[in-house]
Structures are given as structure tokens and as C-alpha cells.
Design an enzyme around this catalytic site. Structure first.
Site, PDB file in Angstrom:
ATOM      1  N   ILE A   1       6.923   1.051   0.621  1.00 51.02           N
ATOM      2  CA  ILE A   1       7.937   1.192   1.668  1.00 51.02           C
ATOM      3  C   ILE A   1       7.809   0.042   2.671  1.00 51.02           C
ATOM      4  O   ILE A   1       6.735  -0.164   3.250  1.00 51.02           O
ATOM      5  CB  ILE A   1       7.789   2.531   2.408  1.00 51.02           C
ATOM      6  CG1 ILE A   1       7.938   3.695   1.427  1.00 51.02           C
ATOM      7  CG2 ILE A   1       8.807   2.648   3.530  1.00 51.02           C
ATOM      8  CD1 ILE A   1       7.646   5.044   2.033  1.00 51.02           C
TER       9      ILE A   1
ATOM     10  N   GLY B   1      -3.795  12.587 -11.789  1.00 53.45           N
ATOM     11  CA  GLY B   1      -4.185  11.332 -11.176  1.00 53.45           C
ATOM     12  C   GLY B   1      -3.627  11.109  -9.781  1.00 53.45           C
ATOM     13  O   GLY B   1      -3.831  10.054  -9.187  1.00 53.45           O
TER      14      GLY B   1
ATOM     15  N   GLU C   1      -7.920  12.170  -6.126  1.00 49.64           N
ATOM     16  CA  GLU C   1      -9.213  11.718  -6.619  1.00 49.64           C
ATOM     17  C   GLU C   1     -10.096  12.914  -6.973  1.00 49.64           C
ATOM     18  O   GLU C   1      -9.835  14.051  -6.572  1.00 49.64           O
ATOM     19  CB  GLU C   1      -9.909  10.873  -5.541  1.00 49.64           C
ATOM     20  CG  GLU C   1      -9.140   9.648  -5.114  1.00 49.64           C
ATOM     21  CD  GLU C   1      -9.123   8.564  -6.172  1.00 49.64           C
ATOM     22  OE1 GLU C   1      -9.972   8.609  -7.099  1.00 49.64           O
ATOM     23  OE2 GLU C   1      -8.262   7.672  -6.086  1.00 49.64           O
TER      24      GLU C   1
ATOM     25  N   LYS D   1      -3.568   5.277   8.476  1.00 53.88           N
ATOM     26  CA  LYS D   1      -2.222   4.714   8.489  1.00 53.88           C
ATOM     27  C   LYS D   1      -1.543   4.959   9.836  1.00 53.88           C
ATOM     28  O   LYS D   1      -0.795   4.102  10.324  1.00 53.88           O
ATOM     29  CB  LYS D   1      -1.406   5.325   7.352  1.00 53.88           C
ATOM     30  CG  LYS D   1      -1.946   4.952   5.979  1.00 53.88           C
ATOM     31  CD  LYS D   1      -1.293   5.751   4.870  1.00 53.88           C
ATOM     32  CE  LYS D   1      -1.876   5.389   3.513  1.00 53.88           C
ATOM     33  NZ  LYS D   1      -1.332   6.220   2.422  1.00 53.88           N
TER      34      LYS D   1
ATOM     35  N   GLY E   1       0.828   3.873  -6.071  1.00 55.67           N
ATOM     36  CA  GLY E   1       1.140   3.410  -7.421  1.00 55.67           C
ATOM     37  C   GLY E   1       0.875   1.930  -7.537  1.00 55.67           C
ATOM     38  O   GLY E   1       1.186   1.163  -6.622  1.00 55.67           O
TER      39      GLY E   1
END
Length: 448
Positions: free
Chosen positions: A137, A188, A191, A206, A310
Site C-alpha cells: 500500500i 502461512g 508464524e 507501524k 506477501g
């Protein structure tokens, strides 16, 4: 025709994101050269283990374990190793050697951002980190550049894909937290040790980065209030649904006025699970996607949505930074640097103001609601809505009883806006009251 010399790019790390960055640099070399104004030569890839399995097949001759030698002579250094050390040392070495740096390392920027930005300012280098806050993003550039002439009032973000996936599945399917977490690990999304995600650490890092940019103030990570989602169960999710809400783990960064600072302003930065109306744009963010909702004084509400993680998606943001760094290198001049001159104080969570939903289990007898209302009023917490039901765990008429034999009722109380400290003190008094069996939950309500 490009007549500028080749720019040497050093890549540190070849994990899920790093291997995709390398592959795209090689595959789209001509296109990237046209966009950047110079050919981008991948000088090498520093890794810890030359024989570790990679997600992408890359030329073996590119790999090295000698990161420091690779950094020397590089024009652009991309750090995708993660962690604090040696990533911090390598970035500082790159900056001091005259390179611009690109990183997706949110943990490093949240804890050592000031040191890294100061080092870049000293030598006129630039630090690019679009991929550090919300994956693919584009949110860093809009906050740093597009909205630099505006006043950001508030940011609400879903910035962790793992927790959004879990809460979304719980909302859609009525599943329990532990079951969805196990599924997220199998797929996935989470974790093996999901602590950083489900306890809010990732989102807090963040939030610190976004708040620093939005309010031109250095926000240390330890100033961010953090709560996770491990206490959210199917009962809370269903109660939220019935009330017209959805539960999301939100990063909330907002400007507070009427404070005692020199400017009369301060900022609050916090991460916690919160209720948000199903009509709000953030309520429609499903799966492992991220979204950041920005409210600016002049621009108004803005929504940024997309993949928050990703390998190939995050690589897109990294390569955007690489092209920007190349263009700056060709144009010359010093780096823009970070604007933290506002220097607004970051206040504790107790100074924040929002609405709340309080769920109590109380004795089902006359006068209880009046007692609860009195405690709330004394604590400067005003009731907006009340819903009362008798607890019926068996679903066929059985009811829970107190030690005195009285039936237990559940009160779901919605409040008007209240100060967090007042609410916290009031909840303590409710928990100590003779008529309250248990404070089942307290959730903030955001987005109104």
C-alpha cells in the site's frame, strides 16, 4: 537513450521479499532503467547461508556472505534482512559511504529511526521505506509528500494482515480464536510463534512510523499503547455483530487539542482491538488485507487499501523506492530528510477520548441498573445505550446463578465519548461493586 552510468544496487537479504526484489530487478531491468533514467545493476545479494533454499531461482554468482564488502561502492543499498542487528550497522555503513538506502524493516525504524534519519541528514543521503508500514500500500509517500501541506488530524489503520485474517474469519464463520489461528499458521499467514502479530507488537511498530510522518514528530515505540487480540472470543464477535459492529485490530494515531504543550496540541498513538461500525470503510477490509484511513483538515477522509504483506506485493513497494532513489541520484542534491520539527508530546492512553462498549454480568434483580448507572455517572461516563439479557449458557432455559441464588443478567452498555482514564477508573469501581459479578469485556468504539 540512457547515457548515465550504471547505478550499483546492493541487496541485503534474500527471503520472501528479497528474492522477489532480485528477480524483478533482473527480469524488468530495461523497463526499470527507462523509468529511473539509469541502468540498475544488481551488484550482489548478501545472505547468511549461501545454500539456504530460496523462493526464486537466482544466479548463484550474485550471492555472498560478505555484506560489508558489497555495501562499499554501492549507490543504493536495499536492506531486507529484518531484525535490529546487523541490519542497523549495515544501514549506517551504507549511509556513511554515500549510498541511499531502501528498507522494509519496521522494527528497526520504530526503534532506531531517529538515529538512521539523523545519519542520512549528516551526509545528504535519503532513506526510503514505503514497504515498512503496510506492504504494497502506498502510504509513506502520501503522508510525507502529498499531505505535507495539510494537517493530518487522525489515522486509523488495519496494518497487520494476520490479525485481520483471524478476526475476519471469526466474524464471518463464528469460529473461535484458537481454531482460526491454527488455520492461519497452516496457510502461512501466521508464524509458528504468532506473538508479534496477535499481541499487537507488529502493528505498534507501524503505528509509530505512521504517526511520526503524519504529525512531523519523532514517536518512540515505547510511547505507543499496545493491546492484542488474544482475549477476543466468538461471544464478543457475535455481540458486536448484533450491535452493528465488527471487531478490528486498529492502529489509531490522532492529534489532540486543548493540551498543555506550547502549541496546545499533543498526539495519541495506540493499538488495540476496537469496534467499528459496519458502514465504515475499514469494516469491509477482509482476509489478510490492510487499509489505512486518513483524516486531513483540508483533504478530508482518504482511504488506502491493498495487500499488507506477501513477497511479490511488498517487492513492488521496494522497487518503487529503488526507482525514486535512482532518480534522486541522477538529479543530484542532498536528501529531503524527515520532518520532525513539530515535536509534539506523545501523551499516555489515559488522555485519549473515544466511545466504549462495556459488557457486565450482574445480579438479575431490581435496582442493579440504577446502581450501575450511578457508578458510571460518578466517573464522568455517560450512557448512550443499554441492552440487558439473561445469561443462558445451555440455550434451553437454564440460567446462571450467583452465590446467593440470584440469576445473572448481561448488560451491554454503550457510552458517549469519555476520557480513557475516567473510563478505566470507572470500570475498576464497577468490578468492585456488589451488584457486578464480572466485567466481561471493555472495547473501544472507533470511527464515529
Amino acid at each position: 537513450m540512457i547515457d548515465y552510468r550504471n547505478l550499483r544496487v546492493a541487496l541485503l537479504g534474500a527471503g520472501a521479499v528479497g528474492s522477489q526484489v532480485a528477480a524483478l530487478l533482473l527480469k524488468h531491468a530495461d523497463e526499470l532503467a527507462d523509468r529511473a533514467g539509469a541502468s540498475l545493476e544488481l551488484a550482489g545479494i548478501a545472505v547468511r547461508d549461501l545454500d539456504a533454499p530460496r523462493d526464486v531461482d537466482l544466479p548463484r554468482e550474485l550471492f555472498t556472505t560478505d555484506a560489508e564488502s558489497l555495501i562499499v561502492g554501492a549507490d543504493i543499498v536495499i536492506e531486507l534482512m529484518g531484525g535490529i542487528e546487523p541490519a542497523r550497522a549495515y544501514l549506517l555503513q551504507a549511509i556513511n559511504s554515500g549510498a541511499d538506502v531502501v528498507t522494509a524493516n519496521k522494527a528497526l525504524l520504530a526503534t532506531h529511526g531517529s538515529e538512521i534519519f539523523d545519519a542520512a541528514d549528516q551526509v545528504g543521503a535519503e532513506v526510503y521505506y514505503e514497504a515498512a508500514a503496510a506492504g504494497a500500500i502506498p502510504i509513506i509517500r502520501p503522508l510525507r509528500d502529498s499531505l505535507a501541506g495539510d494537517r493530518v488530524q487522525r489515522i486509523m489503520g488495519i496494518v497487520n494482515g494476520t490479525t485481520n485474517y483471524i478476526l475476519d474469519r471469526m466474524d464471518v464463520e463464528g469460529a473461535e480464536f484458537a481454531d482460526v489461528l491454527a488455520e492461519a499458521q497452516r496457510l502461512g499467514y501466521a508464524e509458528a510463534d504468532p506473538t508479534a502479530d496477535v499481541e499487537g507488537y507488529d502493528a505498534a511498530q507501524k503505528a509509530a512510523i505512521l504517526a511520526s510522518l503524519a504529525f512531523h514528530t519523532s514517536v518512540p515505540l515505547d510511547a505507543v499503547h499496545r493491546e492484542g487480540i488474544t482475549q477476543i472470543d466468538a461471544t464478543l464477535i457475535e455481540a458486536a455483530r448484533k450491535a452493528g459492529y465488527v471487531v478490528k485490530l486498529l492502529a489509531v494515531c490522532e492529534r489532540l487539542t486543548g493540551e498543555t504543550s506550547a502549541s496546545g496540541e499533543a498526539i495519541s498513538v495506540r493499538v488495540y482491538p476496537a469496534l467499528i461500525a459496519r458502514s465504515h470503510p475499514l469494516a469491509s477490509v477482509h482476509g489478510a488485507n490492510n487499509a489505512v484511513f486518513v483524516e486531513a483538515e483540508a483533504a478530508g477522509p482518504l482511504m488506502f487499501y491493498g495487500a499488507g504483506a506477501g513477497g511479490v506485493q511488498t517487492a513492488s513497494a521496494v522497487l518503487g523506492d529503488v526507482v525514486s532513489a535512482a532518480r534522486r541520484h541522477i538529479a543530484g542534491g542532498v536528501g529531503v530528510g524527515e520532518s520532525t520539527r513539530a515535536n509534539l508530546p506523545v501523551v499516555p492512553i489515559g488522555r485519549a477520548v473515544t466511545r466504549y462498549q462495556i459488557t457486565l454480568e450482574v445480579a438479575d434483580q431490581p435496582g442493579v441498573l440504577a446502581t450501575v448507572a450511578g457508578i458510571l455517572s460518578e466517573g464522568n461516563v455517560s450512557i448512550a445505550t443499554v441492552e440487558q439479557t439473561v445469561v443462558d449458557p445451555a440455550g434451553v432455559g437454564a440460567t446462571t446463578e450467583t452465590e446467593t441464588g440470584a440469576r445473572v443478567a448481561r448488560l451491554v452498555i454503550g457510552t458517549h465519548r469519555a476520557r480513557e482514564q475516567d473510563l478505566s477508573d470507572t470500570v475498576e469501581r464497577l468490578a468492585a461493586s456488589d451488584v457486578v459479578e464480572r466485567v466481561a469485556s471493555v472495547l473501544r468504539v472507533e470511527g464515529d
